[in-house]
Design a protein around this motif. Structure first.
Motif, PDB file in Angstrom:
ATOM      1  N   LEU B  22       9.563  45.961  10.303  1.00 34.49           N
ATOM      2  CA  LEU B  22      10.895  46.390   9.865  1.00 34.49           C
ATOM      3  C   LEU B  22      10.865  46.772   8.382  1.00 34.49           C
ATOM      4  O   LEU B  22      11.407  47.813   7.982  1.00 34.49           O
ATOM      5  CB  LEU B  22      11.911  45.265  10.105  1.00 34.49           C
ATOM      6  CG  LEU B  22      13.347  45.535   9.642  1.00 34.49           C
ATOM      7  CD1 LEU B  22      13.951  46.729  10.383  1.00 34.49           C
ATOM      8  CD2 LEU B  22      14.228  44.299   9.839  1.00 34.49           C
ATOM      9  N   ALA B  25       9.208  50.067   8.050  1.00 42.24           N
ATOM     10  CA  ALA B  25      10.095  51.158   8.470  1.00 42.24           C
ATOM     11  C   ALA B  25      11.125  51.460   7.385  1.00 42.24           C
ATOM     12  O   ALA B  25      11.443  52.623   7.114  1.00 42.24           O
ATOM     13  CB  ALA B  25      10.792  50.776   9.784  1.00 42.24           C
ATOM     14  N   ILE B  26      11.626  50.406   6.757  1.00 43.32           N
ATOM     15  CA  ILE B  26      12.632  50.593   5.699  1.00 43.32           C
ATOM     16  C   ILE B  26      12.019  51.343   4.510  1.00 43.32           C
ATOM     17  O   ILE B  26      12.591  52.295   3.988  1.00 43.32           O
ATOM     18  CB  ILE B  26      13.195  49.223   5.242  1.00 43.32           C
ATOM     19  CG1 ILE B  26      14.034  48.593   6.366  1.00 43.32           C
ATOM     20  CG2 ILE B  26      14.035  49.363   3.979  1.00 43.32           C
ATOM     21  CD1 ILE B  26      14.432  47.140   6.119  1.00 43.32           C
ATOM     22  N   LYS B  29      11.400  55.025   4.973  1.00 46.68           N
ATOM     23  CA  LYS B  29      12.606  55.877   4.854  1.00 46.68           C
ATOM     24  C   LYS B  29      13.022  56.070   3.398  1.00 46.68           C
ATOM     25  O   LYS B  29      14.057  56.681   3.123  1.00 46.68           O
ATOM     26  CB  LYS B  29      13.766  55.242   5.626  1.00 46.68           C
ATOM     27  CG  LYS B  29      13.593  55.279   7.132  1.00 46.68           C
ATOM     28  CD  LYS B  29      14.029  56.629   7.675  1.00 46.68           C
ATOM     29  CE  LYS B  29      13.864  56.665   9.187  1.00 46.68           C
ATOM     30  NZ  LYS B  29      13.841  58.034   9.698  1.00 46.68           N
ATOM     31  N   TRP B  31      13.625  53.606   0.987  1.00 44.99           N
ATOM     32  CA  TRP B  31      14.332  52.548   0.270  1.00 44.99           C
ATOM     33  C   TRP B  31      13.353  51.724  -0.555  1.00 44.99           C
ATOM     34  O   TRP B  31      12.203  51.511  -0.133  1.00 44.99           O
ATOM     35  CB  TRP B  31      15.056  51.612   1.246  1.00 44.99           C
ATOM     36  CG  TRP B  31      16.406  52.080   1.675  1.00 44.99           C
ATOM     37  CD1 TRP B  31      17.533  52.136   0.912  1.00 44.99           C
ATOM     38  CD2 TRP B  31      16.777  52.541   2.985  1.00 44.99           C
ATOM     39  NE1 TRP B  31      18.585  52.601   1.666  1.00 44.99           N
ATOM     40  CE2 TRP B  31      18.150  52.859   2.950  1.00 44.99           C
ATOM     41  CE3 TRP B  31      16.093  52.707   4.200  1.00 44.99           C
ATOM     42  CZ2 TRP B  31      18.846  53.333   4.051  1.00 44.99           C
ATOM     43  CZ3 TRP B  31      16.793  53.172   5.290  1.00 44.99           C
ATOM     44  CH2 TRP B  31      18.147  53.488   5.209  1.00 44.99           C
ATOM     45  N   THR B  33      12.474  48.180  -1.531  1.00 43.43           N
ATOM     46  CA  THR B  33      12.815  46.881  -0.955  1.00 43.43           C
ATOM     47  C   THR B  33      12.822  45.775  -2.024  1.00 43.43           C
ATOM     48  O   THR B  33      11.812  45.521  -2.673  1.00 43.43           O
ATOM     49  CB  THR B  33      11.824  46.507   0.170  1.00 43.43           C
ATOM     50  OG1 THR B  33      10.513  46.918  -0.229  1.00 43.43           O
ATOM     51  CG2 THR B  33      12.172  47.201   1.479  1.00 43.43           C
ATOM     52  N   LEU B 158      20.753  49.631   1.626  1.00 45.46           N
ATOM     53  CA  LEU B 158      20.638  49.070   2.978  1.00 45.46           C
ATOM     54  C   LEU B 158      20.682  47.557   2.807  1.00 45.46           C
ATOM     55  O   LEU B 158      19.949  47.015   1.977  1.00 45.46           O
ATOM     56  CB  LEU B 158      19.307  49.478   3.609  1.00 45.46           C
ATOM     57  CG  LEU B 158      19.071  48.880   4.996  1.00 45.46           C
ATOM     58  CD1 LEU B 158      19.693  49.787   6.053  1.00 45.46           C
ATOM     59  CD2 LEU B 158      17.597  48.676   5.268  1.00 45.46           C
ATOM     60  N   LYS B 209      22.474  53.093  10.897  1.00 40.91           N
ATOM     61  CA  LYS B 209      21.177  53.114  10.197  1.00 40.91           C
ATOM     62  C   LYS B 209      20.417  51.825  10.450  1.00 40.91           C
ATOM     63  O   LYS B 209      19.191  51.829  10.587  1.00 40.91           O
ATOM     64  CB  LYS B 209      21.317  53.445   8.711  1.00 40.91           C
ATOM     65  CG  LYS B 209      22.104  52.489   7.858  1.00 40.91           C
ATOM     66  CD  LYS B 209      22.164  53.009   6.406  1.00 40.91           C
ATOM     67  CE  LYS B 209      23.142  52.157   5.594  1.00 40.91           C
ATOM     68  NZ  LYS B 209      23.318  52.581   4.223  1.00 40.91           N
ATOM     69  N   LYS B 212      18.886  52.089  14.003  1.00 41.32           N
ATOM     70  CA  LYS B 212      17.703  52.971  14.040  1.00 41.32           C
ATOM     71  C   LYS B 212      16.466  52.236  13.528  1.00 41.32           C
ATOM     72  O   LYS B 212      15.375  52.332  14.089  1.00 41.32           O
ATOM     73  CB  LYS B 212      17.946  54.204  13.166  1.00 41.32           C
ATOM     74  CG  LYS B 212      18.595  55.337  13.931  1.00 41.32           C
ATOM     75  CD  LYS B 212      18.717  56.565  13.050  1.00 41.32           C
ATOM     76  CE  LYS B 212      19.791  57.473  13.620  1.00 41.32           C
ATOM     77  NZ  LYS B 212      20.462  58.265  12.595  1.00 41.32           N
ATOM     78  N   LEU B 213      16.660  51.498  12.446  1.00 41.00           N
ATOM     79  CA  LEU B 213      15.530  50.768  11.864  1.00 41.00           C
ATOM     80  C   LEU B 213      15.062  49.647  12.780  1.00 41.00           C
ATOM     81  O   LEU B 213      13.859  49.413  12.924  1.00 41.00           O
ATOM     82  CB  LEU B 213      15.925  50.205  10.491  1.00 41.00           C
ATOM     83  CG  LEU B 213      16.059  51.255   9.397  1.00 41.00           C
ATOM     84  CD1 LEU B 213      16.874  50.726   8.235  1.00 41.00           C
ATOM     85  CD2 LEU B 213      14.682  51.711   8.922  1.00 41.00           C
ATOM     86  N   ALA B 216      12.940  50.989  15.450  1.00 40.97           N
ATOM     87  CA  ALA B 216      11.598  51.308  14.947  1.00 40.97           C
ATOM     88  C   ALA B 216      10.730  50.055  14.833  1.00 40.97           C
ATOM     89  O   ALA B 216       9.506  50.123  14.924  1.00 40.97           O
ATOM     90  CB  ALA B 216      11.704  51.989  13.585  1.00 40.97           C
ATOM     91  N   ALA B 217      11.385  48.913  14.648  1.00 38.71           N
ATOM     92  CA  ALA B 217      10.624  47.666  14.492  1.00 38.71           C
ATOM     93  C   ALA B 217      10.100  47.144  15.821  1.00 38.71           C
ATOM     94  O   ALA B 217       9.271  46.228  15.848  1.00 38.71           O
ATOM     95  CB  ALA B 217      11.485  46.604  13.812  1.00 38.71           C
TER      96      ALA B 217
END
Lengths: 258, 378
Positions: B22, B25-26, B29, B31, B33, B158, B209, B212-213, B216-217
Motif C-alpha cells: 500500500l 502504491a501511494i 502515485k 505522494w 509519505t 492522502l 482515491k 483505488k489504492l 492496488a494493495a
C-alpha cells in the motif's frame, strides 16, 4: 537606489575569550558583503588599521573586571552612536562572574606568584551595569546569524528579529524531541532565551543556558522539577551558575540552592 | 466518509507485506509519505518509505512531563499512542515564506512563489489527530480569510488513519468527543490486529482515491467477523484515565478571576511547549527580513505562542505581562471562547500539552479544580 554612507563599525574587547568577535570573522560567506555596507574602523582582531572615532556602531565583547575597564567602557560609549553588547560576558558578566560568589583576594593569592601586580575588581559585571546599551545580543558565543540580523536591522532601520522567548519554542520549531521529557535530561531550555539554533538539545544534551534568562523565567518551577529528576541542590546551583551566572534571574535562583 | 450509499465500503485484510504494498502504491502515485518512526527516544512523524521505517514493537508510556518508549514484545507497527508532535508540522510548517520582494528603480516587485512540494500522504493519523486536522481546516478555511497554504496542503493530502486500540495515560479524547474512533476526513482507515498468528490490518476505504489504492494493495476481502473484531479492538481505547469536564471547560471565560490561575502561574514556566505541541494551536508571528543592502526582502510566518510577551504586544507594551493571564488566555481560548469563534472546542484530547509540559501541568486537572470549586454555583 542612491549609495548610502557606510557607517563606521568598531569592535571592542573587554574581559572575554574573543569567541564572540570570532563569530564576526566566522561570517565567511557574508563578510565581504558586510564590508561593502560598513566601514570596519576599529577591529583589532581583524586588522591593525585603526580609524579614529566617533563610530556609528560599536560591538562590545567582554565584561567589566578591572578599574581600567570601567574607564575604557565610558570612553567607548562616548565615541559610539549605537552600542551593541555581544555575548554572555558583555550582557551578564560571563563565566568569570563566578568570582562574584567567592573571595577574589583568595583566588589571587592562590594563583599568582606576585599578587601585587594584579589590579582587579572583586566582580565581573555586564556592560549595561556601567553604561547605557542600545541592544544586547546574548549567547556564549553569540550566534553569527543573530549578529548579522542585528547589523542588518541596524543598516536597514528596522527592529532586529531576536525573540526573547524560551529555547523550547526554538526546539519545537526545529523538531527536536524534548530531552527533559523524553530522556529525563536536566535542561535549562524552558528558562533560557532562544537563539542558539538548539545546538545542545539537537545533540542529545540538555540546554546549558548560554543565551541567558528568557523574558519571564520561572526558575523556581524549573529548579523544583530538576530536583524531581534527581538533581541535588548543588547540581541545580551549578546549572544556573555557568556562563550567565550573574544574570539576575539565574543568580537569584542559584543563591537559593547549594 | 462512507462510500456511495447502498454499496458496502471496500474493506480488505492486509498483512505487513500488504501494508508495504500500500505504501509503495501511494508513493508510486506521487505522494510524499510521512509517518511514524523512532528518533531521539520518541515516535516522530517524518519521511518514511517502507514498512521497515515504522516503529515495530514500540509502545510508549506517557504522563505529565514524562514520555518513554517501551518495547511491546510484539510486531505491532502502530503500538504507540501519539507521536511527539502532530501533523501540524507538515500541514502548517513552523516557518513558512509568505513572499519575497526585490527593490527596483521605481519601487519593488514581488517574486513569483516557488512551486508547492509534492502532495503529502499522512500515514498513521489517530482519531484525535484527524479531529485536530478538521479543527485547523475550519480555522484556516471556513470564514472569510481562507489560508491557501493550509487548504492547498490538506486538499492534496492522502490521509491514512489508524485506530487506537489502547489509550495512553494522558489521552482524554473520549471526553472531548473526538475519539477513540476516527471521525471523518480520512481516505483509508487501518485497524491493527495483533494476534498469535501475526499482525494484520483491517483496511477500509472512505474515498474513491482510498479505494483505488486499497485495490492496488491486493488484500483479501474482509469478512464480517474481521470487521466485528476490529470494532471490538477499538473499543478498548475508550478506557481512559483522564477526562475533561467539558461543561465547566466551555465556561472558563466566566471565571477570569479564579484563584486557580495564580496557582498554575506558580508552576507554569511560560516556555510555550504546550502551544507548540498542540495540534490545533495556530498562532503565528510575521517576520520581515532583508539582505544587507536592503534590496531584497522576505516575509516569513513563524509559529508563535500566546505564552510569549511579544504575543500580546500592542502599541506601548504587552498587555499580558503576568503568567496567570497568559495561561488563562491559552486555556480559555482553547476550551471556551473557541466555541464562540469556531462553534466547537479547540481541544481534541490528545494529551500532548500534558506529556510535553516539562513540569507536567495538566489541562484536565486545571479544569477539574475549577469545576470542583464552582460546583453547585449558578
Amino acid at each position: 537606489m542612491a549609495e548610502r554612507k557606510r557607517p563606521k563599525l568598531a569592535v571592542w574587547k573587554f574581559s572575554s575569550c574573543d569567541g564572540c568577535q570570532l563569530s564576526l570573522l566566522d561570517c565567511e560567506d557574508e563578510l565581504l558583503a558586510l564590508t561593502e555596507e560598513v566601514r570596519i574602523s576599529y577591529f583589532l582582531e581583524a586588522t591593525r588599521k585603526i580609524e579614529k572615532g566617533p563610530y556609528d556602531v560599536s560591538l562590545v565583547e567582554g565584561s567589566i573586571t578591572t578599574p581600567h575597564d570601567v574607564k575604557a567602557i565610558r570612553e567607548v560609549r562616548r565615541q559610539s552612536k549605537a552600542l551593541i553588547t555581544i555575548g554572555a560576558c558583555a550582557t551578564a558578566g560571563g563565566i568569570q562572574a563566578l568570582r562574584n560568589f567567592k573571595s577574589v583576594k583568595e583566588f589571587i593569592r592562590c594563583v599568582y606568584a606576585h599578587p601585587e601586580y594584579i589590579d582587579t575588581l572583586t566582580t565581573s559585571t555586564a556592560i549595561s551595569d556601567h553604561v547605557s546599551v542600545d541592544f544586547e545580543l546574548r549567547g556564549c558565543p553569540i550566534s553569527k546569524h543573530q549578529l548579522l540580523e542585528v547589523l542588518n536591522a541596524y543598516l536597514n532601520g528596522r527592529k532586529p528579529n531576536v525573540p526573547r522567548h524560551s529555547e523550547c519554542i526554538e526546539c519545537k520549531a526545529n523538531g527536536i524531541v524534548c530531552r527533559m521529557v523524553a530522556a529525563g535530561t536536566p535542561c535549562l531550555g524552558p528558562v533560557t532565551q532562544a537563539g542558539c539554533g538548539s545546538l545542545c538539545t539537537g545533540k542529545d544534551r540538555g540546554c546549558f543556558g548560554c543565551f541567558g534568562p528568557m523574558e519571564t523565567p520561572n526558575t523556581a518551577a524549573l529548579a523544583a522539577h530538576l530536583k524531581e529528576l534527581g538533581c541535588s541542590g548543588r547540581d541545580v546551583q551549578r546549572l544556573f551558575r555557568s556562563y550567565n551566572a550573574n544574570a539576575e534571574a539565574f543568580r537569584k535562583e542559584s543563591e537559593t540552592h547549594g | 466518509m462512507p462510500a456511495a450509499e447502498g454499496t458496502a465500503p471496500l474493506a480488505v485484510i492486509l498483512d505487513q507485506a500488504g501494508l508495504d504494498g500500500l505504501l509503495t502504491a501511494i508513493r508510486a502515485k506521487g505522494w510524499r509519505t510521512i509517518g511514524p518512526r523512532v528518533a531521539d527516544d520518541a515516535v516522530i512523524y517524518d519521511e518514511i518509505e517502507t514498512v521497515a521505517d515504522l516503529p515495530m514493537g514500540v509502545g510508549d508510556e506517557q504522563k505529565g512531563g514524562y514520555y518513554r518508549l517501551k518495547a511491546r514484545g510484539d510486531q505491532a507497527l502502530f503500538g504507540y499512542t501519539s507521536g511527539a508532535q502532530g501533523w501540524k508540522r507538515v500541514l502548517y510548517p513552523p516557518r513558512q515564506k509568505l513572499f519575497s520582494a526585490k527593490r527596483t528603480a521605481s519601487g519593488f516587485t514581488i517574486d513569483p512563489m516557488a512551486q508547492p512540494d509534492a502532495p503529502l500522504a499522512l500515514i498513521g493519523v489517530r482519531a484525535c489527530e484527524m479531529a485536530a486536522i478538521n479543527v485547523q481546516a475550519k480555522v484556516f478555511g471556513d470564514k472569510d480569510f481562507a489560508d491557501p497554504g493550509y487548504q492547498g496542503r490538506l486538499k492534496g493530502a492522502l490521509i491514512v488513519a489508524v485506530e487506537c486500540t489502547r489509550a495512553g495515560d494522558t489521552c482524554f479524547c473520549d471526553s472531548m468527543g473526538t475519539g477513540p474512533e476516527v471521525g471523518t476526513g480520512y481516505d483509508i482507515k487501518l485497524v491493527e490486529m495483533v494476534g498469535k498468528a501475526g499482525v494484520t490490518y483491517v483496511a477500509t476505504a472512505a474515498t474513491d482515491k482510498g479505494a483505488k489504492l486499497l485495490k492496488a494493495a491486493k488484500g483479501k476481502p474482509a469478512a464480517e467477523a474481521d470487521l466485528a473484531a476490529a470494532a471490538k479492538a477499538v473499543k478498548a481505547a475508550a478506557k481512559q484515565s483522564r477526562k475533561m469536564e467539558t461543561a465547566t471547560s466551555a465556561k472558563l471565560k466566566d471565571v477570569p478571576e479564579h484563584a486557580r490561575w495564580d496557582q498554575v502561574a506558580a508552576r507554569c514556566m511560560t516556555c510555550g511547549n504546550c502551544t507548540m505541541v498542540c495540534p490545533t494551536c495556530f498562532c503565528t508571528t510575521v517576520e520581515d527580513v532583508t539582505d544587507l543592502k536592503g534590496d531584497h526582502a522576505e516575509r516569513w510566518r513563524k509559529w508563535d505562542s500566546c505564552f510569549t510577551v511579544d504575543f500580546s504586544y500592542i502599541h506601548g507594551g504587552a498587555i499580558r505581562t503576568e503568567v496567570r493571564s497568559r495561561y488563562r488566555q491559552w486555556i480559555t481560548h482553547k476550551l471556551s471562547t473557541w466555541h464562540d469563534q469556531f462553534g466547537q472546542a479547540g481541544c481534541v484530547g490528545c494529551g500532548r500539552c500534558i506529556t510535553w509540559c516539562p513540569v507536567g501541568i495538566d489541562i484536565t486537572e486545571e479544569v477539574a479544580a475549577i469545576h470542583d470549586s464552582t460546583k453547585g454555583r449558578k
